[in-house]
Scaffold this motif. Structure first.
Motif: not given
Length: 361
Positions: A105-123
């Motif tokens: 899981x760690x060190x991955x880029x993820x897309x977070x599905x929010x009410x305001x749209x998709x935002x990028x994060x990093x684990x």
């Protein structure tokens, strides 16, 4: 003079556009909206009817000239993460949706599905340099990892995300070599593609005897939940489930324990208590007639697929299971052979056309 090497992105795979769109859609269990939209766009106008049930599964129906009713099922959900807590510093803590290997899981880029749209994060997790020798040997628990979205405070993070938002890895579709391709979520976007593509091909040919319902089921990864309600609604006379199955043609796979299955070897047909023997035999006959190579897998228990739910729906459904060989299941980089996937579609079409009016298993 030293010769320099040019490193290039692998060429775009020759995957069907429908499959590529499904893989691009972000659809963790319970949050399958994007994948449903792809199914609707591709299938609804070509089906005799199309509906989405209360659990979010898509039902595309193609009428036949009579009975029986054949249910084709492939699940459209994928593994994901769900936000549980936001720290004072703005880091997001999460739990798993589906069966993750925590070591990946760690060190991955993820897309977070929010009410305001998709935002990028990093684990993230503590760097190996800051660990004791004992800690380096341990797989981190979920509470020891987090998602970094670049926020500086809890207040800033909560302006962008909400508790309960889901996230998926960003690993997309690429060619590996020849007909082999790699992506997250072949489990089971490839199965959802196969059942819907089979319906589209049946639509183009002579009307078959059977009524065919291609169901893109929801929430399989958290307990085959969508298949339970879908099987009740469809009330099929016979069902085929399409899911990925383990290819064991890689190092560290004991064939004595897991059997011998390879990419490019054709669809994997399961035998065992979860599988109706008549349905299995018909699949074998259809494969032989169509000159489709198949591999046989024995499973002594209810399988870990939608077949386990569909088999015991209502008063029982004769059920078969068709597997797409896959390496590295439930990782961000799953690998399949496109030739196997095409063979699965052809086998589904052949099975549907083999059914005769009034036939029962």
């Amino acid at each position: 003079m030293t010769k320099t090497t040019s490193f290039e992105t692998p060429p775009n795979p020759k995957a069907p556009a429908f499959l590529a769109e499904l893989l691009a859609a972000r659809s963790p269990s319970g949050y399958e909206t994007e994948a449903r939209e792809v199914i609707k766009k591709r299938v609804a106008k070509n089906a005799d009817s199309f509906e989405v049930d209360a659990l979010g599964s898509c039902h595309a129906t193609l009428e036949g000239t009579g009975a029986p009713t054949l249910m084709l099922a492939g699940h459209l959900d994928e593994l994901g993460l769900i936000i549980k807590h936001v720290s004072d510093k703005g880091y997001l803590y999460f739990d798993a949706i589906g069966g993750h290997d925590r070591s990946m899981i760690s060190g991955r880029r993820v897309d977070i599905l929010t009410r305001k749209g998709v935002i990028r994060g990093v684990t993230g997790k503590r760097a190996i340099h800051l660990m004791s020798p004992e800690d380096r040997k341990k797989v981190p628990e979920f509470h020891q990892m987090w998602i970094d979205i670049g926020a500086k405070s809890k207040e800033e993070a909560l302006e962008r995300v909400t508790i309960g938002d889901a996230a998926v890895y960003t690993h997309g579709l690429e060619s590996l070599h020849g007909s082999l391709v790699v992506s997250r979520a072949f489990d089971d976007k490839s199965g959802a593609y196969a059942v819907n593509e089979a319906l589209l091909r049946l639509k183009k040919g002579k009307k078959q005897a059977s009524k065919v319902v291609a169901v893109s089921t929801s929430q399989e990864e958290i307990g085959t939940r969508g298949a339970i309600s879908s099987a009740y609604l469809v009330n099929p006379d016979v069902a085929l489930v399409v899911d990925v199955s383990h290819a064991t043609d890689h190092p560290d796979a004991d064939h004595r324990k897991y059997g011998s299955f390879e990419l490019g070897g054709g669809p994997i047909l399961t035998r065992g208590p979860n599988i109706h023997p008549g349905v299995f035999e018909r699949l074998v006959q259809c494969a032989e007639k169509s000159k489709i190579a198949v591999q046989i897998e024995a499973d002594p228990r209810p399988t870990g697929t939608d077949a386990r739910a569909i088999q015991v729906a209502r008063d029982g459904v004769p059920t078969g299971l068709v597997g797409i060989p896959l390496r590295y299941m439930h990782t961000p980089s799953e690998v399949i052979d496109l030739n196997d996937l095409e063979a699965v579609v052809q086998l589904l079409v052949a099975f549907a056309r083999s059914l005769r009016k009034g036939e029962r298993f």
